[in-house]
Write an enzyme that holds these catalytic residues in place. Structure first.
Site, PDB file in Angstrom:
ATOM      1  N   ARG A  21      -2.440  13.588  11.675  1.00 13.33           N
ATOM      2  CA  ARG A  21      -1.446  12.129  11.726  1.00 13.33           C
ATOM      3  C   ARG A  21       0.000  12.431  11.179  1.00 13.33           C
ATOM      4  O   ARG A  21      -0.036  12.751   9.848  1.00 13.33           O
ATOM      5  CB  ARG A  21      -2.168  11.067  10.850  1.00 13.33           C
ATOM      6  CG  ARG A  21      -1.260   9.729  10.741  1.00 13.33           C
ATOM      7  CD  ARG A  21      -1.976   8.965   9.527  1.00 13.33           C
ATOM      8  NE  ARG A  21      -1.274   7.486   9.607  1.00 13.33           N
ATOM      9  CZ  ARG A  21      -1.272   6.751   8.501  1.00 13.33           C
ATOM     10  NH1 ARG A  21      -2.088   7.147   7.547  1.00 13.33           N
ATOM     11  NH2 ARG A  21      -0.448   5.981   8.430  1.00 13.33           N
TER      12      ARG A  21
ATOM     13  N   TYR B 208       2.499  13.436   5.934  1.00 14.94           N
ATOM     14  CA  TYR B 208       1.133  13.400   5.348  1.00 14.94           C
ATOM     15  C   TYR B 208       0.349  14.800   5.228  1.00 14.94           C
ATOM     16  O   TYR B 208      -0.462  14.688   4.716  1.00 14.94           O
ATOM     17  CB  TYR B 208       0.209  12.320   5.987  1.00 14.94           C
ATOM     18  CG  TYR B 208       0.612  11.021   6.209  1.00 14.94           C
ATOM     19  CD1 TYR B 208       0.658  10.084   4.939  1.00 14.94           C
ATOM     20  CD2 TYR B 208       0.877  10.349   7.194  1.00 14.94           C
ATOM     21  CE1 TYR B 208       1.087   8.771   4.965  1.00 14.94           C
ATOM     22  CE2 TYR B 208       1.357   9.224   7.243  1.00 14.94           C
ATOM     23  CZ  TYR B 208       1.368   8.354   6.187  1.00 14.94           C
ATOM     24  OH  TYR B 208       1.784   7.068   6.285  1.00 14.94           O
TER      25      TYR B 208
ATOM     26  N   ALA C 210      -2.384   1.291   4.744  1.00 18.42           N
ATOM     27  CA  ALA C 210      -1.475  -0.047   5.204  1.00 18.42           C
ATOM     28  C   ALA C 210      -1.875  -1.237   4.632  1.00 18.42           C
ATOM     29  O   ALA C 210      -1.214  -2.313   4.326  1.00 18.42           O
ATOM     30  CB  ALA C 210      -1.621  -0.367   6.841  1.00 18.42           C
TER      31      ALA C 210
ATOM     32  N   GLU D  74      -4.283   3.438  -8.331  1.00 17.16           N
ATOM     33  CA  GLU D  74      -3.862   3.206  -6.886  1.00 17.16           C
ATOM     34  C   GLU D  74      -2.858   4.702  -6.516  1.00 17.16           C
ATOM     35  O   GLU D  74      -2.166   4.940  -7.258  1.00 17.16           O
ATOM     36  CB  GLU D  74      -2.793   2.295  -6.796  1.00 17.16           C
ATOM     37  CG  GLU D  74      -1.966   1.891  -5.146  1.00 17.16           C
ATOM     38  CD  GLU D  74      -0.705   0.759  -5.365  1.00 17.16           C
ATOM     39  OE1 GLU D  74      -0.931  -0.038  -6.514  1.00 17.16           O
ATOM     40  OE2 GLU D  74      -0.330   0.729  -4.499  1.00 17.16           O
TER      41      GLU D  74
ATOM     42  N   ARG E  47      10.585   4.655   1.693  1.00 19.89           N
ATOM     43  CA  ARG E  47      10.419   4.137   3.325  1.00 19.89           C
ATOM     44  C   ARG E  47      10.621   2.875   3.801  1.00 19.89           C
ATOM     45  O   ARG E  47      11.377   2.224   2.957  1.00 19.89           O
ATOM     46  CB  ARG E  47       8.796   4.760   3.533  1.00 19.89           C
ATOM     47  CG  ARG E  47       8.507   6.024   3.374  1.00 19.89           C
ATOM     48  CD  ARG E  47       6.956   6.589   3.798  1.00 19.89           C
ATOM     49  NE  ARG E  47       6.643   6.450   5.059  1.00 19.89           N
ATOM     50  CZ  ARG E  47       5.304   6.235   5.540  1.00 19.89           C
ATOM     51  NH1 ARG E  47       4.385   6.285   4.769  1.00 19.89           N
ATOM     52  NH2 ARG E  47       5.305   6.169   6.628  1.00 19.89           N
TER      53      ARG E  47
ATOM     54  N   PRO F 287      -7.221   2.530   6.047  1.00 15.90           N
ATOM     55  CA  PRO F 287      -7.113   2.772   7.518  1.00 15.90           C
ATOM     56  C   PRO F 287      -6.386   3.884   7.799  1.00 15.90           C
ATOM     57  O   PRO F 287      -5.176   4.202   7.364  1.00 15.90           O
ATOM     58  CB  PRO F 287      -6.460   1.493   7.966  1.00 15.90           C
ATOM     59  CG  PRO F 287      -6.210   0.800   6.915  1.00 15.90           C
ATOM     60  CD  PRO F 287      -6.925   1.358   5.818  1.00 15.90           C
ATOM     61  N   ASN F 288      -6.710   4.774   8.776  1.00 14.44           N
ATOM     62  CA  ASN F 288      -5.879   5.729   9.425  1.00 14.44           C
ATOM     63  C   ASN F 288      -6.098   7.122   8.469  1.00 14.44           C
ATOM     64  O   ASN F 288      -5.652   8.207   9.032  1.00 14.44           O
ATOM     65  CB  ASN F 288      -4.405   5.354   9.677  1.00 14.44           C
ATOM     66  CG  ASN F 288      -4.483   4.153  10.888  1.00 14.44           C
ATOM     67  OD1 ASN F 288      -4.786   4.216  11.917  1.00 14.44           O
ATOM     68  ND2 ASN F 288      -3.801   3.092  10.144  1.00 14.44           N
TER      69      ASN F 288
ATOM     70  N   ASN G  84      -6.604   4.714  -2.203  1.00  9.62           N
ATOM     71  CA  ASN G  84      -5.393   4.717  -1.293  1.00  9.62           C
ATOM     72  C   ASN G  84      -5.677   3.674  -0.127  1.00  9.62           C
ATOM     73  O   ASN G  84      -6.738   3.912   0.731  1.00  9.62           O
ATOM     74  CB  ASN G  84      -4.933   6.007  -0.809  1.00  9.62           C
ATOM     75  CG  ASN G  84      -3.712   6.122   0.036  1.00  9.62           C
ATOM     76  OD1 ASN G  84      -3.468   4.960   0.385  1.00  9.62           O
ATOM     77  ND2 ASN G  84      -3.374   7.374   0.636  1.00  9.62           N
TER      78      ASN G  84
ATOM     79  N   HIS H  91      -0.706   6.821  -3.269  1.00 10.90           N
ATOM     80  CA  HIS H  91      -0.351   7.088  -2.068  1.00 10.90           C
ATOM     81  C   HIS H  91       0.061   8.547  -1.850  1.00 10.90           C
ATOM     82  O   HIS H  91       0.801   9.016  -2.729  1.00 10.90           O
ATOM     83  CB  HIS H  91       0.940   6.129  -1.745  1.00 10.90           C
ATOM     84  CG  HIS H  91       0.421   4.682  -1.668  1.00 10.90           C
ATOM     85  ND1 HIS H  91      -0.547   4.387  -0.985  1.00 10.90           N
ATOM     86  CD2 HIS H  91       0.505   3.898  -2.904  1.00 10.90           C
ATOM     87  CE1 HIS H  91      -0.438   3.004  -1.381  1.00 10.90           C
ATOM     88  NE2 HIS H  91      -0.155   2.788  -2.498  1.00 10.90           N
TER      89      HIS H  91
HETATM   90  C1  DQA Z   1       0.104   5.490   2.612  1.00 10.64           C
HETATM   91  C2  DQA Z   1       1.320   4.674   2.590  1.00 10.64           C
HETATM   92  C3  DQA Z   1       1.194   3.503   3.515  1.00 10.64           C
HETATM   93  O1  DQA Z   1       2.497   2.753   3.688  1.00 10.64           O
HETATM   94  C4  DQA Z   1       0.511   3.763   4.809  1.00 10.64           C
HETATM   95  O2  DQA Z   1       0.411   2.825   5.629  1.00 10.64           O
HETATM   96  C5  DQA Z   1      -0.247   4.593   4.949  1.00 10.64           C
HETATM   97  C6  DQA Z   1      -0.474   5.925   3.816  1.00 10.64           C
HETATM   98  C7  DQA Z   1       0.145   6.923   2.057  1.00 10.64           C
HETATM   99  O3  DQA Z   1      -0.825   7.316   1.182  1.00 10.64           O
HETATM  100  O4  DQA Z   1       1.440   7.570   1.688  1.00 10.64           O
HETATM  101  O5  DQA Z   1      -1.366   4.805   5.745  1.00 10.64           O
HETATM  102  O6  DQA Z   1      -0.879   4.808   1.826  1.00 10.64           O
END
Ligand code: DQA
Length: 137
Positions: free
Chosen positions: A18, A23, A75, A96, A105, A10-11, A72, A98
């Protein structure tokens, strides 16, 4: 040719727009073109969804035939027992990733339902985290 898929949660469709301070300002489509050009000896598929069940369905779909999944879960990493279980259920190894270093964070980002069943975890290197994951296969 190795078959990999990047699955974004998501997002992450908003990358580039964003919170660019966290990011970055490159869109994922631009980045994907760049890495596809760079790693022409691997097939790199891409899937993004804001919906938890769709991510689980995709893991089931690719998880017995692909050579690797780069996930990835955004959230959902910190909340989804379902995605964690799917990673455990499939045969294809999952790395995995990120973009940000989730450990510097908020506390709620320190928990991951993916990590215990992932082959490895790469985080904090910006979009380069994905590239390092590709190199790991
Ligand atoms: C994320 C880190 C997550 O905590 C966050 O909710 C994201 C992006 C990252 O790629 O840094 O949406 O996965």
């Amino acid at each position: 040719m190795k078959k990999l898929i990047i699955i974004n949660g998501p997002n992450l469709n908003l990358l580039g727009k964003r919170e660019p301070n966290i990011y970055g300002s490159l869109s994922f489509t631009e980045f994907l073109e760049e890495i596809k050009g760079k790693y022409q000896n691997v097939q790199i598929d891409y899937f993004q969804s804001n919906i938890e069940g769709e991510i689980i369905d995709k893991l089931h779909e690719v998880g017995f035939s692909y050579d690797g999944v780069i996930l990835n879960a955004a959230a959902y990493t910190h909340t989804s027992v379902g995605i964690g279980d799917a990673v455990k259920a499939i045969e294809t190894p999952v790395v995995e990733v990120h973009i940000s270093n989730t450990f510097n964070r908020e506390e709620f980002r320190h928990q991951s339902f993916i990590s215990p069943n992932a082959r490895g975890v790469i985080l904090g290197f910006g979009l380069q985290s994905y590239e390092l994951a590709i190199q790991s296969f």
